[in-house]
Design a protein around this motif. Structure first.
Motif, PDB file in Angstrom:
ATOM      1  N   GLU A 300       0.834  -1.207   0.000  1.00 42.21           N
ATOM      2  CA  GLU A 300       0.000   0.000   0.000  1.00 42.21           C
ATOM      3  C   GLU A 300       0.865   1.252   0.000  1.00 42.21           C
ATOM      4  OE1 GLU A 300      -2.290   2.179   3.533  1.00 42.21           O
ATOM      5  OE2 GLU A 300      -3.233   0.271   2.976  1.00 42.21           O
ATOM      6  N   ASN A 301       1.894   1.265   0.835  1.00 38.98           N
ATOM      7  CA  ASN A 301       2.762   2.444   0.924  1.00 38.98           C
ATOM      8  C   ASN A 301       3.480   2.723  -0.388  1.00 38.98           C
ATOM      9  OD1 ASN A 301       2.077   2.741   3.633  1.00 38.98           O
ATOM     10  ND2 ASN A 301       3.923   1.749   4.395  1.00 38.98           N
ATOM     11  N   PHE A 302       3.716   1.667  -1.170  1.00 34.08           N
ATOM     12  CA  PHE A 302       4.423   1.816  -2.440  1.00 34.08           C
ATOM     13  C   PHE A 302       3.510   2.348  -3.548  1.00 34.08           C
ATOM     14  CE2 PHE A 302       6.442   0.224  -6.356  1.00 34.08           C
ATOM     15  CZ  PHE A 302       7.752   0.642  -6.151  1.00 34.08           C
ATOM     16  N   ASN A 303       2.220   2.135  -3.410  1.00 36.20           N
ATOM     17  CA  ASN A 303       1.277   2.456  -4.489  1.00 36.20           C
ATOM     18  C   ASN A 303       0.831   3.923  -4.434  1.00 36.20           C
ATOM     19  OD1 ASN A 303       1.390  -0.176  -5.422  1.00 36.20           O
ATOM     20  ND2 ASN A 303      -0.411  -0.836  -4.276  1.00 36.20           N
ATOM     21  N   ILE A 304       1.788   4.814  -4.651  1.00 38.97           N
ATOM     22  CA  ILE A 304       1.487   6.257  -4.568  1.00 38.97           C
ATOM     23  C   ILE A 304       1.925   6.994  -5.838  1.00 38.97           C
ATOM     24  CG2 ILE A 304       1.589   6.331  -2.056  1.00 38.97           C
ATOM     25  CD1 ILE A 304       4.456   7.479  -2.368  1.00 38.97           C
ATOM     26  N   PHE A 305       2.202   6.237  -6.893  1.00 39.69           N
ATOM     27  CA  PHE A 305       2.719   6.868  -8.104  1.00 39.69           C
ATOM     28  C   PHE A 305       1.674   6.982  -9.213  1.00 39.69           C
ATOM     29  CE2 PHE A 305       6.356   4.892  -5.926  1.00 39.69           C
ATOM     30  CZ  PHE A 305       7.089   6.044  -5.670  1.00 39.69           C
ATOM     31  N   ASP A 306       0.422   6.665  -8.885  1.00 42.55           N
ATOM     32  CA  ASP A 306      -0.634   6.746  -9.880  1.00 42.55           C
ATOM     33  C   ASP A 306      -1.602   7.887  -9.599  1.00 42.55           C
ATOM     34  OD1 ASP A 306      -1.717   5.642  -7.586  1.00 42.55           O
ATOM     35  OD2 ASP A 306      -2.764   3.994  -8.609  1.00 42.55           O
ATOM     36  N   PHE A 307      -1.201   8.817  -8.715  1.00 44.11           N
ATOM     37  CA  PHE A 307      -2.019  10.014  -8.484  1.00 44.11           C
ATOM     38  C   PHE A 307      -1.102  11.138  -8.031  1.00 44.11           C
ATOM     39  CE2 PHE A 307      -1.506   8.693  -4.177  1.00 44.11           C
ATOM     40  CZ  PHE A 307      -1.882   9.735  -3.334  1.00 44.11           C
ATOM     41  N   GLU A 308      -1.627  12.359  -8.087  1.00 44.58           N
ATOM     42  CA  GLU A 308      -0.852  13.530  -7.691  1.00 44.58           C
ATOM     43  C   GLU A 308      -1.777  14.524  -7.009  1.00 44.58           C
ATOM     44  OE1 GLU A 308       1.866  17.027  -9.819  1.00 44.58           O
ATOM     45  OE2 GLU A 308       1.597  15.078 -10.803  1.00 44.58           O
ATOM     46  N   LEU A 309      -1.348  15.050  -5.876  1.00 43.28           N
ATOM     47  CA  LEU A 309      -2.139  16.052  -5.169  1.00 43.28           C
ATOM     48  C   LEU A 309      -2.084  17.371  -5.928  1.00 43.28           C
ATOM     49  CD1 LEU A 309      -0.979  15.356  -1.486  1.00 43.28           C
ATOM     50  CD2 LEU A 309      -3.111  14.608  -2.560  1.00 43.28           C
TER      51      LEU A 309
END
Length: 344
Positions: A300-309
């Motif tokens: 879960e922590n790794f899956n942050i590259f498919d969105f941007e704030l």
């Protein structure tokens, strides 16, 4: 049955080798570092080995450990196991470890490094950090070990009143000894951790080999924007430890991961609060090393590259900053090298 097991093994290998990898950035030393790594602080020896294996399978190529954590051997074991499986090559993975404060004297630096080098047993270390600018006395805790064994000493020596036993060893002298390690070819890059801006500039004023990163506590409640900007101007990256903070402090004070605004953003982006917090710190300009031993959370922590704030949402996150520090080494505050007595 054997054919089935072999087939499953091949499929597992395909999944591992095709895992999406994180972006990297170029350090001032010329080497690339992935922008997310697995932190292993407070990971017990048994948990750490499996966590590193799970992280590599999930796509992590950056592992952070330290002599202080007591799990360098297990981290090295896990990495070599994945190399033996053919999942990674040594050059695919970036390993950070750290010099602890009981070994700041220049003549002790190489000895402490060699122990970490042997513990990891990976041929070379990618990044070696001065863990903390304050030096501690070496106080024997295990009389059965020789006094030149780094494991013979207390890592947090205290006197009879429970006060830290610090010394006045100058971290500048420690740094000059660190440079010799790079020249030996056993470590590729060196850096600092928990240093403030004044201490960083002191290092830069004497350095032949400049620090590539400063690893500091960094999360929405302590977003470190001043230190990030300061360091960026000097071509020093910031690595954020404890990027998730902790859900609640001992005083019961809530951190950003539990804030209603973060929960709203998580719903908006269809992500977890943890993913929003990690994405924020990444966009804020820091490399992140979240710690977990839970396989699902590691993924879960790794899956942050498919969105941007968005810029608006980044400002919402910026506004959560209250300079709340979780790790302050308060018992060392009277030492001249204590780093947290100034703004940044």
């Amino acid at each position: 049955m054997r054919l089935i097991s072999v087939t499953i093994g091949i499929l597992a290998l395909i999944v591992c080798t095709t895992a999406k990898l994180a972006p990297t950035i170029r350090l001032s030393s010329g080497y690339d570092i992935p922008v997310i790594g697995l932190g292993t602080f407070e990971s017990t020896a048994g948990d750490a080995e499996q966590a590193v294996k799970d992280a590599i399978d999930a796509g992590y190529r950056h592992i952070d450990t330290a002599f202080l954590y007591g799990n360098e051997v297990e981290v090295g074991n896990a990495i070599r196991a994945k190399i033996d499986e053919g999942v990674i090559k040594r050059e695919d993975i970036f390993i950070t470890t750290k010099l602890w404060s009981t070994f700041h004297e220049p003549e002790q630096v190489e000895k402490a490094f060699q122990r970490s080098f042997d513990n990891l047993n990976l041929g070379y270390i990618d990044l070696y950090l001065i863990h903390y600018p304050v030096s501690y006395r070496r106080v024997l805790q295990n009389i059965r070990l020789p006094s030149d064994d780094v494991n013979a000493f207390y890592v947090f020596p205290v006197d009879k009143d429970g006060k830290s036993q610090t010394t006045d060893v100058d971290y500048v002298d420690t740094w000059l000894a660190m440079e010799k390690l790079v020249q030996s070819g056993r470590v590729r890059s060196i850096g600092i951790s928990n240093f403030n801006s004044v201490q960083t500039d002191r290092i830069l004023s004497i350095a032949t080999i400049k620090p590539v990163t400063n690893q500091i506590e960094c999360h929405p409640n302590l977003n470190q924007r001043k230190l990030i900007n300061f360091s960026g101007q000097r071509n020093i990256t910031i690595t954020a430890y404890s990027p998730l903070g902790r859900p609640h402090t001992q005083s019961g004070k809530k951190l950003a991961i539990s804030d209603p605004k973060v929960l709203e953003l998580a719903q908006k982006y269809r992500k977890t609060p943890a993913q929003v917090v990690l994405r924020y710190t990444l966009q804020n300009g820091a490399i992140i090393i979240p710690k977990s031993t839970n396989k699902n959370r590691i993924q879960e922590n790794f899956n942050i590259f498919d969105f941007e704030l968005s810029d608006t949402d980044m400002q919402i996150m910026h506004d959560l900053n209250n300079n709340y520090r979780l790790i302050n080494f308060e018992s060392d505050k009277d030492n001249k090298n204590y780093p947290f007595n100034i703004d940044f």
